[in-house]
Design an enzyme around this catalytic site. Structure first.
Site, PDB file in Angstrom:
ATOM      1  N   HIS A  22       0.838  -1.202   0.000  1.00 55.16           N
ATOM      2  CA  HIS A  22       0.000   0.000   0.000  1.00 55.16           C
ATOM      3  C   HIS A  22       0.878   1.260   0.000  1.00 55.16           C
ATOM      4  O   HIS A  22       0.599   2.225  -0.731  1.00 55.16           O
ATOM      5  CB  HIS A  22      -0.909  -0.033   1.229  1.00 55.16           C
TER       6      HIS A  22
ATOM      7  N   HIS B  89       1.074   4.245  -2.832  1.00 57.39           N
ATOM      8  CA  HIS B  89       0.955   5.676  -2.538  1.00 57.39           C
ATOM      9  C   HIS B  89       2.114   6.454  -3.145  1.00 57.39           C
ATOM     10  O   HIS B  89       1.917   7.525  -3.734  1.00 57.39           O
ATOM     11  CB  HIS B  89       0.931   5.925  -1.021  1.00 57.39           C
TER      12      HIS B  89
ATOM     13  N   GLN C 214       3.950   1.557  -1.141  1.00 53.41           N
ATOM     14  CA  GLN C 214       4.582   1.694  -2.454  1.00 53.41           C
ATOM     15  C   GLN C 214       3.590   2.237  -3.487  1.00 53.41           C
ATOM     16  O   GLN C 214       3.944   3.046  -4.344  1.00 53.41           O
ATOM     17  CB  GLN C 214       5.139   0.338  -2.918  1.00 53.41           C
TER      18      GLN C 214
END
Length: 110
Positions: free
Chosen positions: A81, A85, A83
């Protein structure tokens, strides 16, 4: 994986998420300012967005260096998650920078 390592990966993941979120928010605020014709404000916000992105990169780099040194990183949904973002904020920054450049050119041609 020990508790300390797990907490460290979670902390790094949260740092990536937080700084990437800040970068993305600042970039979209810059886009809004650009749309309002406030180019200087939008450029200033983009500088702040890029600084926040660099902070996210520092956290990611810590993971990469650790893995390069032979320390395996346990992949978690939180890390994936984070990465995601980071990649999305980087894309937003790149695209919004180009939009601002286009708007500046358009204004100069008038």
């Amino acid at each position: 994986m020990g508790l300390e390592e797990k907490l460290n990966i979670e902390e790094i993941s949260m740092n990536i998420i937080a700084h990437s979120g800040d970068a993305r928010s600042l970039a979209f605020e810059a886009l809004r300012k650009c749309r309002e014709g406030k180019i200087e404000e939008s450029e200033s916000l983009m500088e702040k967005a890029e600084k926040a992105s660099v902070e996210a990169h520092h956290s990611q780099t810590n993971l990469l260096v650790s893995e390069a040194q032979g320390k395996k990183t346990t992949i978690s949904v939180l890390l994936i998650h984070a990465q995601d973002h980071l990649m999305n904020s980087m894309l937003a920054i790149d695209l919004i920078k180009e939009i601002i450049k286009l708007e500046k050119q358009r204004k100069e041609e008038k």
